[in-house]
Design a protein around this motif. Sequence first.
Motif, PDB file in Angstrom:
ATOM      1  N   PRO A  25       0.803  -1.240   0.000  1.00  0.00           N
ATOM      2  CA  PRO A  25       0.000   0.000   0.000  1.00  0.00           C
ATOM      3  C   PRO A  25       0.832   1.285   0.000  1.00  0.00           C
ATOM      4  O   PRO A  25       0.366   2.317  -0.491  1.00  0.00           O
ATOM      5  N   MET A  26       2.035   1.279   0.556  1.00  0.00           N
ATOM      6  CA  MET A  26       2.904   2.467   0.623  1.00  0.00           C
ATOM      7  C   MET A  26       2.137   3.687   1.166  1.00  0.00           C
ATOM      8  O   MET A  26       2.124   4.760   0.548  1.00  0.00           O
ATOM      9  N   GLU A  27       1.502   3.518   2.326  1.00  0.00           N
ATOM     10  CA  GLU A  27       0.769   4.633   2.949  1.00  0.00           C
ATOM     11  C   GLU A  27       1.750   5.614   3.587  1.00  0.00           C
ATOM     12  O   GLU A  27       2.662   5.222   4.302  1.00  0.00           O
ATOM     13  N   THR A  28       1.520   6.907   3.355  1.00  0.00           N
ATOM     14  CA  THR A  28       2.444   7.924   3.846  1.00  0.00           C
ATOM     15  C   THR A  28       2.213   8.269   5.321  1.00  0.00           C
ATOM     16  O   THR A  28       3.092   8.789   5.986  1.00  0.00           O
ATOM     17  N   PHE A  44       4.784   1.578   4.889  1.00  0.00           N
ATOM     18  CA  PHE A  44       5.555   1.624   3.640  1.00  0.00           C
ATOM     19  C   PHE A  44       6.831   0.798   3.758  1.00  0.00           C
ATOM     20  O   PHE A  44       7.355   0.581   4.844  1.00  0.00           O
ATOM     21  N   SER A  64       8.138   7.050   2.116  1.00  0.00           N
ATOM     22  CA  SER A  64       6.749   6.839   1.722  1.00  0.00           C
ATOM     23  C   SER A  64       6.412   7.561   0.411  1.00  0.00           C
ATOM     24  O   SER A  64       5.296   7.465  -0.075  1.00  0.00           O
ATOM     25  N   ALA A  65       7.369   8.277  -0.172  1.00  0.00           N
ATOM     26  CA  ALA A  65       7.124   8.938  -1.460  1.00  0.00           C
ATOM     27  C   ALA A  65       7.314   8.000  -2.641  1.00  0.00           C
ATOM     28  O   ALA A  65       7.253   8.409  -3.789  1.00  0.00           O
ATOM     29  N   ILE A  66       7.541   6.728  -2.357  1.00  0.00           N
ATOM     30  CA  ILE A  66       7.554   5.733  -3.435  1.00  0.00           C
ATOM     31  C   ILE A  66       6.092   5.332  -3.664  1.00  0.00           C
ATOM     32  O   ILE A  66       5.333   5.129  -2.720  1.00  0.00           O
ATOM     33  N   SER A  67       5.694   5.264  -4.927  1.00  0.00           N
ATOM     34  CA  SER A  67       4.291   5.004  -5.271  1.00  0.00           C
ATOM     35  C   SER A  67       3.791   3.671  -4.730  1.00  0.00           C
ATOM     36  O   SER A  67       4.570   2.746  -4.509  1.00  0.00           O
ATOM     37  N   LYS A  68       2.478   3.590  -4.563  1.00  0.00           N
ATOM     38  CA  LYS A  68       1.804   2.348  -4.187  1.00  0.00           C
ATOM     39  C   LYS A  68       2.182   1.257  -5.196  1.00  0.00           C
ATOM     40  O   LYS A  68       2.311   1.544  -6.382  1.00  0.00           O
ATOM     41  N   ASP A  69       2.321   0.031  -4.729  1.00  0.00           N
ATOM     42  CA  ASP A  69       2.774  -1.093  -5.545  1.00  0.00           C
ATOM     43  C   ASP A  69       4.065  -0.725  -6.291  1.00  0.00           C
ATOM     44  O   ASP A  69       4.081  -0.531  -7.513  1.00  0.00           O
ATOM     45  N   PRO A  70       5.153  -0.586  -5.536  1.00  0.00           N
ATOM     46  CA  PRO A  70       6.405  -0.064  -6.099  1.00  0.00           C
ATOM     47  C   PRO A  70       6.967  -0.895  -7.257  1.00  0.00           C
ATOM     48  O   PRO A  70       6.878  -2.120  -7.251  1.00  0.00           O
ATOM     49  N   TYR A  71       7.517  -0.156  -8.207  1.00  0.00           N
ATOM     50  CA  TYR A  71       8.228  -0.758  -9.342  1.00  0.00           C
ATOM     51  C   TYR A  71       9.655  -0.218  -9.328  1.00  0.00           C
ATOM     52  O   TYR A  71       9.857   0.987  -9.140  1.00  0.00           O
TER      53      TYR A  71
ATOM     54  N   ALA B  72       0.563  10.720  -8.096  1.00  0.00           N
ATOM     55  CA  ALA B  72       0.732   9.520  -7.265  1.00  0.00           C
ATOM     56  C   ALA B  72       1.670   8.513  -7.920  1.00  0.00           C
ATOM     57  O   ALA B  72       2.223   7.663  -7.250  1.00  0.00           O
ATOM     58  N   ASN B  95       7.847  17.919  -1.603  1.00  0.00           N
ATOM     59  CA  ASN B  95       7.094  16.894  -0.878  1.00  0.00           C
ATOM     60  C   ASN B  95       7.195  17.139   0.627  1.00  0.00           C
ATOM     61  O   ASN B  95       8.185  17.716   1.092  1.00  0.00           O
ATOM     62  N   LEU B  99      12.861  13.315   0.819  1.00  0.00           N
ATOM     63  CA  LEU B  99      13.646  12.156   0.384  1.00  0.00           C
ATOM     64  C   LEU B  99      12.717  11.000  -0.003  1.00  0.00           C
ATOM     65  O   LEU B  99      11.940  10.513   0.812  1.00  0.00           O
ATOM     66  N   ALA B 100      12.780  10.584  -1.271  1.00  0.00           N
ATOM     67  CA  ALA B 100      11.934   9.481  -1.734  1.00  0.00           C
ATOM     68  C   ALA B 100      12.678   8.160  -1.566  1.00  0.00           C
ATOM     69  O   ALA B 100      12.110   7.176  -1.102  1.00  0.00           O
ATOM     70  N   ARG B 116       9.031   4.529  -9.427  1.00  0.00           N
ATOM     71  CA  ARG B 116       7.850   5.379  -9.561  1.00  0.00           C
ATOM     72  C   ARG B 116       7.645   6.096  -8.243  1.00  0.00           C
ATOM     73  O   ARG B 116       7.611   5.471  -7.183  1.00  0.00           O
ATOM     74  N   ILE B 117       7.534   7.434  -8.326  1.00  0.00           N
ATOM     75  CA  ILE B 117       7.462   8.225  -7.095  1.00  0.00           C
ATOM     76  C   ILE B 117       6.150   9.007  -7.006  1.00  0.00           C
ATOM     77  O   ILE B 117       5.445   9.182  -7.998  1.00  0.00           O
ATOM     78  N   LYS B 118       5.869   9.486  -5.766  1.00  0.00           N
ATOM     79  CA  LYS B 118       4.703  10.354  -5.547  1.00  0.00           C
ATOM     80  C   LYS B 118       5.183  11.795  -5.460  1.00  0.00           C
ATOM     81  O   LYS B 118       6.223  12.069  -4.861  1.00  0.00           O
TER      82      LYS B 118
END
Lengths: 104, 151
Positions: A25-28, A44, A64-71, B72, B95, B99-100, B116-118
């Motif tokens: 989920p990568m919740e912030t 996360f 947590s700034a990595i998107s949900k379902d990380p790639y 997102a 942000n 730091l991502a 992939r970042i938010k």
Amino acid sequence: MTGTIKIRIKQQDDFTLIRTLISHPMETGLRKDKETGKFIPAHFIRELLISLNDKTVASGMLGSAISKDPYFSIRIKKAKPGDTVTIHWVDNRGESDTASVLIK
Amino acid sequence: MTLSRRTLLKSLISFFSLTLVGGLHVALAAWPKIAFTRNNYRDTVQEITNNIPLIESQEIYLKAPELAENGAVVPVSASTTLADVKTIALVIEKNPIPLAAKFNFFEETEAFISARIKMAESCDVIVVVHSGNQYFTTRKFIKVTIGGCGG
């Protein structure tokens, strides 16, 4: 957790491309639940380890700034058939998963 | 027969998870908590570089869209032709926690990362590369139409 990691290997002329997709989920912790108005607790992945035959080739400290379902994708020195790529993650709750794939 | 194999599998799995938990403490200790709690990008960069001044570099390639419709999920990839690369960090200027990610590269791995970042709003994405004993950087502005951190 099990079965959260997908790994794809692509042999290129001068390197091996490792791509991975992880269900998480990568919740912030900064997002509010629309119905209750309460913050959704942070959840996360914090650490990612990518290894080739049990030797770490790359590691990631994630926020947590990595998107949900990380790639992620990385490039390693050309791997040989029979080599094993392993990916392991640990999140902020201490949950983790590991998956391996054999290079053909 | 099937049952006993299942039991064996289960015990094997628990054995391996125990081994992993053993290694986990070491792994978690390495997570740079301070860098991930800094709430402005200058402090974040200083934390990453240990206050060593950044050098702008043409040898870092940051591939990212000029316009991201959905903050997102913004695909970015960073690579460099600089020698002896130890880490590549991705910092998002505006942000709440800039730091991502920070990736460590070991020998035989190319200095390349795609993720992939938010992004909360339109701002610069900053790449910080630790090469030799120096820190190099490049940045790119990405316009975001829908922020990725809202509820």
